[in-house]
Design a protein around this motif. Structure first.
Motif, mmCIF file in Angstrom:
data_model
loop_
_atom_site.group_PDB
_atom_site.id
_atom_site.type_symbol
_atom_site.label_atom_id
_atom_site.label_comp_id
_atom_site.label_asym_id
_atom_site.label_seq_id
_atom_site.Cartn_x
_atom_site.Cartn_y
_atom_site.Cartn_z
ATOM 1 N N ASP A 108 0.830 -1.206 0.000
ATOM 2 C CA ASP A 108 0.000 0.000 0.000
ATOM 3 C C ASP A 108 0.869 1.263 0.000
ATOM 4 O O ASP A 108 0.555 2.252 -0.673
ATOM 5 N N LEU A 109 1.964 1.229 0.754
ATOM 6 C CA LEU A 109 2.861 2.385 0.785
ATOM 7 C C LEU A 109 3.468 2.644 -0.593
ATOM 8 O O LEU A 109 3.565 3.798 -1.034
ATOM 9 N N LEU A 110 3.856 1.577 -1.289
ATOM 10 C CA LEU A 110 4.413 1.746 -2.628
ATOM 11 C C LEU A 110 3.372 2.263 -3.610
ATOM 12 O O LEU A 110 3.688 3.052 -4.503
ATOM 13 N N ASP A 111 2.116 1.821 -3.450
ATOM 14 C CA ASP A 111 1.036 2.352 -4.299
ATOM 15 C C ASP A 111 0.900 3.864 -4.099
ATOM 16 O O ASP A 111 0.763 4.627 -5.065
ATOM 17 N N GLN A 112 0.947 4.304 -2.838
ATOM 18 C CA GLN A 112 0.848 5.739 -2.547
ATOM 19 C C GLN A 112 2.069 6.495 -3.096
ATOM 20 O O GLN A 112 1.946 7.607 -3.613
ATOM 21 N N PHE A 113 3.234 5.866 -2.977
ATOM 22 C CA PHE A 113 4.477 6.457 -3.459
ATOM 23 C C PHE A 113 4.430 6.643 -4.973
ATOM 24 O O PHE A 113 4.779 7.706 -5.498
ATOM 25 N N ALA A 114 3.964 5.605 -5.675
ATOM 26 C CA ALA A 114 3.854 5.690 -7.134
ATOM 27 C C ALA A 114 2.838 6.751 -7.534
ATOM 28 O O ALA A 114 3.075 7.546 -8.456
ATOM 29 N N ALA A 115 1.692 6.787 -6.854
ATOM 30 C CA ALA A 115 0.652 7.765 -7.174
ATOM 31 C C ALA A 115 1.144 9.191 -6.951
ATOM 32 O O ALA A 115 0.844 10.099 -7.742
ATOM 33 N N LEU B 261 10.464 -5.949 -0.150
ATOM 34 C CA LEU B 261 9.728 -5.376 -1.273
ATOM 35 C C LEU B 261 8.882 -6.453 -1.944
ATOM 36 O O LEU B 261 9.356 -7.572 -2.136
ATOM 37 N N PRO B 262 7.653 -6.142 -2.324
ATOM 38 C CA PRO B 262 6.871 -7.114 -3.093
ATOM 39 C C PRO B 262 7.488 -7.307 -4.480
ATOM 40 O O PRO B 262 8.104 -6.384 -5.025
ATOM 41 N N GLN B 263 7.356 -8.494 -5.035
ATOM 42 C CA GLN B 263 7.940 -8.733 -6.354
ATOM 43 C C GLN B 263 7.175 -7.991 -7.448
ATOM 44 O O GLN B 263 7.755 -7.630 -8.473
ATOM 45 N N THR B 264 5.885 -7.753 -7.226
ATOM 46 C CA THR B 264 5.100 -6.953 -8.170
ATOM 47 C C THR B 264 5.118 -5.503 -7.707
ATOM 48 O O THR B 264 4.522 -5.152 -6.686
ATOM 49 N N ILE B 265 5.839 -4.684 -8.453
ATOM 50 C CA ILE B 265 6.044 -3.278 -8.092
ATOM 51 C C ILE B 265 5.073 -2.400 -8.880
ATOM 52 O O ILE B 265 4.858 -2.627 -10.075
ATOM 53 N N PRO B 266 4.460 -1.387 -8.252
ATOM 54 C CA PRO B 266 3.534 -0.512 -8.973
ATOM 55 C C PRO B 266 4.194 0.172 -10.174
ATOM 56 O O PRO B 266 5.392 0.477 -10.145
ATOM 57 N N MET B 267 3.408 0.402 -11.201
ATOM 58 C CA MET B 267 3.882 1.121 -12.379
ATOM 59 C C MET B 267 4.411 2.494 -11.971
ATOM 60 O O MET B 267 3.804 3.187 -11.164
ATOM 61 N N GLY B 268 5.560 2.842 -12.534
ATOM 62 C CA GLY B 268 6.147 4.140 -12.236
ATOM 63 C C GLY B 268 7.274 4.080 -11.229
ATOM 64 O O GLY B 268 7.924 5.103 -10.969
ATOM 65 N N ILE B 269 7.523 2.883 -10.639
ATOM 66 C CA ILE B 269 8.636 2.708 -9.712
ATOM 67 C C ILE B 269 9.647 1.750 -10.336
ATOM 68 O O ILE B 269 9.286 0.685 -10.839
ATOM 69 N N LYS B 270 10.912 2.125 -10.308
ATOM 70 C CA LYS B 270 11.997 1.291 -10.836
ATOM 71 C C LYS B 270 12.923 0.906 -9.681
ATOM 72 O O LYS B 270 13.428 1.782 -8.968
ATOM 73 N N ILE B 271 13.138 -0.389 -9.501
ATOM 74 C CA ILE B 271 14.056 -0.887 -8.485
ATOM 75 C C ILE B 271 15.363 -1.252 -9.182
ATOM 76 O O ILE B 271 15.394 -2.144 -10.030
ATOM 77 N N ILE B 272 16.452 -0.564 -8.825
ATOM 78 C CA ILE B 272 17.760 -0.808 -9.439
ATOM 79 C C ILE B 272 18.659 -1.481 -8.404
ATOM 80 O O ILE B 272 19.034 -0.870 -7.404
ATOM 81 N N LEU B 273 18.976 -2.745 -8.633
ATOM 82 C CA LEU B 273 19.841 -3.516 -7.751
ATOM 83 C C LEU B 273 21.277 -3.440 -8.259
ATOM 84 O O LEU B 273 21.514 -3.214 -9.441
ATOM 85 N N SER B 274 22.229 -3.681 -7.378
ATOM 86 C CA SER B 274 23.641 -3.666 -7.768
ATOM 87 C C SER B 274 24.379 -4.792 -7.066
ATOM 88 O O SER B 274 24.293 -4.928 -5.838
#
Length: 245
Positions: free
Chosen positions: A139-146, A175-188
């Protein structure tokens, strides 16, 4: 006091403290200032980020410049921003490595990063279990993306130094594996092979960016910039560049 706060956070006990830095940590500022941008790698990363995918990986051998890229990456697109840069290992940092690779600490970092971005304040404390907080992350990520989509922005979350985490599946499981549209997770990390299979499946070949060393001309330019034009001959500059990473 510092040791006590680390103990409490490592064991899931929330305390009042200053918010962590969400941009470039102090330990990387000098390194970033002295670095030369690896434009070829940056171009590959930006091209990959244009896709609709959510998970990306930058990888390369130790010393190839992954952490420098993570610390310095600034998207050329005006509509793309970096919200935070989470480093598992920071040069000369006072926090113990065990704390930064704790899933509880990482969860709290993300919760407060999202809350301070949206409201300017850390997330209010609640009597929630770790599992309840994990469930709330979606839910927090949904709000973040919005929040960012309302500003016509795509937002990046960078997580660097995954080789330092012994229980990587649990750590990334914050982090959930399904990320809301508009968020990019960059791992290193040094290699895609260190990722748990469930996360490797999320990062297709075109979402993996190999960090290669600087070109010879870039190395030569950096050497001359640092040492001056009079200290070494042209041949000596070329020799040093050939031996450099």
């Amino acid at each position: 006091v510092l040791k006590a706060s680390h103990f409490f956070l490592f064991n899931g006990i929330q305390i009042d403290e200053n918010l962590p830095a969400y941009d470039v940590p102090h330990g990387f500022e000098e390194q970033v200032a002295a670095s030369r941008p690896n434009r070829a790698v940056i171009a590959n990363l930006e091209e990959a980020l244009q896709s609709d995918n959510s998970w990306f990986l930058i990888h390369g051998s130790p010393g190839s410049g992954k952490s420098t890229l993570s610390a310095s990456f600034s998207p050329s697109l005006k509509t793309m921003v970096v919200a935070c840069r989470y480093f598992l290992k920071i040069p000369n940092d006072s926090e113990p490595l065990a704390l930064r690779r704790s899933k509880i600490y990482f969860l709290e970092y993300l919760e407060n990063m999202i809350a301070t971005t949206i409201t300017g304040q850390r997330l209010p404390k609640e009597e929630l279990s770790f599992e309840q907080r994990l469930a709330r992350m979606g839910d927090l990520l949904d709000q973040f993306a919005a929040y960012h989509l309302a500003k016509d922005q795509t937002v990046c979350i960078i997580i660097d130094g995954l080789d330092e985490v012994p229980s990587l599946e649990e750590f990334l499981g914050v982090l959930p594996q399904t990320i809301p549209m508009g968020i990019k997770i960059i791992l290193s990390s040094t290699s895609p092979q260190i990722l748990p299979s469930s996360y490797r499946n999320l990062v297709a070949d075109e979402q993996q960016i190999l960090v290669t060393p600087l070109t010879m001309s870039q190395c030569e330019g950096l050497i001359i910039e640092e040492l001056g034009q009079d200290l070494l001959s042209v041949d000596e500059v070329q020799d040093v560049a050939q031996k450099s990473e």
